[in-house]
Design a protein around this motif. Structure first.
Motif, PDB file in Angstrom:
ATOM      1  N   SER A  51       0.766  -1.184  -0.013  1.00 16.18           N
ATOM      2  CA  SER A  51       0.104  -0.021  -0.057  1.00 16.18           C
ATOM      3  C   SER A  51       0.687   1.327   0.032  1.00 16.18           C
ATOM      4  O   SER A  51       0.867   2.095  -0.758  1.00 16.18           O
ATOM      5  CB  SER A  51      -0.901  -0.011   1.251  1.00 16.18           C
ATOM      6  OG  SER A  51      -1.952   1.175   1.125  1.00 16.18           O
ATOM      7  N   LEU A  52       1.971   1.102   0.838  1.00 20.35           N
ATOM      8  CA  LEU A  52       2.805   2.452   0.877  1.00 20.35           C
ATOM      9  C   LEU A  52       3.398   2.668  -0.399  1.00 20.35           C
ATOM     10  O   LEU A  52       3.727   3.781  -0.913  1.00 20.35           O
ATOM     11  CB  LEU A  52       3.792   2.187   2.029  1.00 20.35           C
ATOM     12  CG  LEU A  52       3.283   2.359   3.272  1.00 20.35           C
ATOM     13  CD1 LEU A  52       4.569   1.949   4.485  1.00 20.35           C
ATOM     14  CD2 LEU A  52       2.868   3.475   3.785  1.00 20.35           C
ATOM     15  N   ASN A  55       0.567   4.107  -2.982  1.00 21.36           N
ATOM     16  CA  ASN A  55      -0.091   4.961  -2.532  1.00 21.36           C
ATOM     17  C   ASN A  55       0.893   6.308  -1.933  1.00 21.36           C
ATOM     18  O   ASN A  55       1.319   6.049  -0.700  1.00 21.36           O
ATOM     19  CB  ASN A  55      -1.307   4.825  -1.642  1.00 21.36           C
ATOM     20  CG  ASN A  55      -2.037   5.898  -1.296  1.00 21.36           C
ATOM     21  OD1 ASN A  55      -1.980   6.847  -1.630  1.00 21.36           O
ATOM     22  ND2 ASN A  55      -3.108   5.625  -0.343  1.00 21.36           N
ATOM     23  N   PRO A  56       0.965   7.426  -2.559  1.00 19.78           N
ATOM     24  CA  PRO A  56       1.629   8.382  -1.997  1.00 19.78           C
ATOM     25  C   PRO A  56       1.322   9.205  -0.778  1.00 19.78           C
ATOM     26  O   PRO A  56       1.996   9.812   0.091  1.00 19.78           O
ATOM     27  CB  PRO A  56       1.778   9.438  -3.071  1.00 19.78           C
ATOM     28  CG  PRO A  56       0.546   9.130  -3.938  1.00 19.78           C
ATOM     29  CD  PRO A  56       0.234   7.881  -3.849  1.00 19.78           C
ATOM     30  N   VAL A  57      -0.038   9.011  -0.368  1.00 20.99           N
ATOM     31  CA  VAL A  57      -0.696   9.600   0.781  1.00 20.99           C
ATOM     32  C   VAL A  57      -0.327   8.531   2.085  1.00 20.99           C
ATOM     33  O   VAL A  57      -0.677   7.524   1.893  1.00 20.99           O
ATOM     34  CB  VAL A  57      -1.970   9.967   0.785  1.00 20.99           C
ATOM     35  CG1 VAL A  57      -2.608  10.404   1.922  1.00 20.99           C
ATOM     36  CG2 VAL A  57      -2.240  10.797  -0.378  1.00 20.99           C
ATOM     37  N   ARG A  58       0.232   9.095   3.121  1.00 28.47           N
ATOM     38  CA  ARG A  58       0.393   8.330   4.372  1.00 28.47           C
ATOM     39  C   ARG A  58      -0.240   8.818   5.396  1.00 28.47           C
ATOM     40  O   ARG A  58       0.076  10.255   5.743  1.00 28.47           O
ATOM     41  CB  ARG A  58       2.100   8.101   4.638  1.00 28.47           C
ATOM     42  CG  ARG A  58       2.767   7.392   3.314  1.00 28.47           C
ATOM     43  CD  ARG A  58       4.072   6.878   3.721  1.00 28.47           C
ATOM     44  NE  ARG A  58       4.723   6.415   2.730  1.00 28.47           N
ATOM     45  CZ  ARG A  58       6.167   6.096   2.865  1.00 28.47           C
ATOM     46  NH1 ARG A  58       6.593   6.079   3.560  1.00 28.47           N
ATOM     47  NH2 ARG A  58       6.433   5.216   1.588  1.00 28.47           N
ATOM     48  N   LYS A  59      -1.001   8.172   6.229  1.00 32.31           N
ATOM     49  CA  LYS A  59      -1.682   8.795   7.426  1.00 32.31           C
ATOM     50  C   LYS A  59      -0.864   8.210   8.819  1.00 32.31           C
ATOM     51  O   LYS A  59      -1.344   8.494   9.822  1.00 32.31           O
ATOM     52  CB  LYS A  59      -3.191   8.321   7.410  1.00 32.31           C
ATOM     53  CG  LYS A  59      -3.899   9.043   6.295  1.00 32.31           C
ATOM     54  CD  LYS A  59      -5.339   8.691   6.276  1.00 32.31           C
ATOM     55  CE  LYS A  59      -5.951   9.494   5.075  1.00 32.31           C
ATOM     56  NZ  LYS A  59      -7.200  10.011   5.541  1.00 32.31           N
ATOM     57  N   ASP A  61       2.818   7.771  10.363  1.00 30.77           N
ATOM     58  CA  ASP A  61       4.339   8.193   9.927  1.00 30.77           C
ATOM     59  C   ASP A  61       5.410   7.085  10.202  1.00 30.77           C
ATOM     60  O   ASP A  61       6.234   7.010  11.081  1.00 30.77           O
ATOM     61  CB  ASP A  61       4.729   9.321  11.007  1.00 30.77           C
ATOM     62  CG  ASP A  61       5.936   9.970  10.279  1.00 30.77           C
ATOM     63  OD1 ASP A  61       6.504   9.790   9.104  1.00 30.77           O
ATOM     64  OD2 ASP A  61       6.729  10.666  11.399  1.00 30.77           O
TER      65      ASP A  61
END
Length: 178
Positions: A51-52, A55-59, A61
Motif C-alpha cells: 500500500s505504501l 499510495n503516495p498519501v500516508r496517514k 508516520d
C-alpha cells in the motif's frame, strides 16, 4: 558476496536489537500465537508495504523499513514456533528467546548464502516492489499449506517459505538503505 554478508548482518543486528527490547517489554507473549496468527501478522505488514509503495498519501508516520523489520521478526518467531511448538503461556526468558532467534538466523543466512551463490546475487537487480510481491506470494503459499494441515505433495514446507520471507525482507532493506 562478502559485502552481502556484512549488509545482511547489519540488517539482522537492527532487527535483533528490536526483538530483544520487545522481549524485555512484553516477555514471550508471542509464544501463544499459532502459526496462522503469525502468518496473518506478516501478511498485514506486507500488505501495508505494498500500500505504501502504491499510495503516495500516508496517514501513519512509519515507512517500509519498519514493516520489513516486522516481517523479519515475525517470520523468525514463526520458525521458532515450528521448532518448539506453540506454548500455552509465555515460557522463554529474554536470553533463551534471543538464543533461539540467533539459531534461526544462522540457518536462514546459510540458506541465503547457498542461493545467493547459485543465483549470482540476482536480488541486487530486483526492485523492492518485486521483493514485496514475492513475500506476498510466499504468504499465500503458506496460507494454502496451513489450510492443507501442513501437507505438501512436491513443494517446500512452511519453514522454507518463512526463511525466504526473511531473506527477501533483508534484501529489500539493503536496497532501501543504499
Amino acid at each position: 558476496m562478502q559485502q552481502t554478508s556484512e549488509q545482511y548482518d547489519a540488517v539482522i543486528q537492527t532487527c535483533r536489537e528490536l526483538f530483544s527490547k520487545k522481549m524485555k517489554d512484553y516477555g514471550a507473549a508471542w509464544r501463544i500465537l499459532r502459526l496462522p496468527s503469525l502468518t496473518d501478522q506478516i501478511f498485514i505488514k506486507a500488505q501495508r508495504i505494498r500500500s505504501l509503495q502504491e499510495n503516495p498519501v500516508r496517514k501513519v508516520d512509519e515507512g517500509e523499513r519498519s514493516e520489513f523489520i516486522g516481517i523479519i521478526n515475525y517470520a523468525i518467531m514463526a520458525l521458532i514456533q515450528l521448532e518448539k511448538g506453540v506454548a500455552d503461556e509465555p515460557d522463554l526468558s529474554v536470553d533463551e528467546a534471543v538464543r533461539l532467534y540467533d539459531e534461526q538466523v544462522a540457518v536462514t543466512k546459510a540458506l541465503m548464502e547457498k542461493k545467493n551463490h547459485d543465483y549470482g546475487e540476482a536480488w541486487r537487480d530486483i526492485r523492492v516492489s518485486s521483493l514485496t510481491d514475492l513475500i506476498l506470494q510466499k504468504l499465500l503459499r503458506v496460507k494454502q499449506i496451513e489450510d492443507n494441515k501442513g501437507k505438501t505433495l512436491v513443494s517446500e514446507g512452511i519453514d522454507a517459505n518463512y526463511q525466504d520471507m526473511v531473506n527477501y525482507s533483508i534484501f529489500a532493506m539493503i536496497h532501501l538503505d543504499s
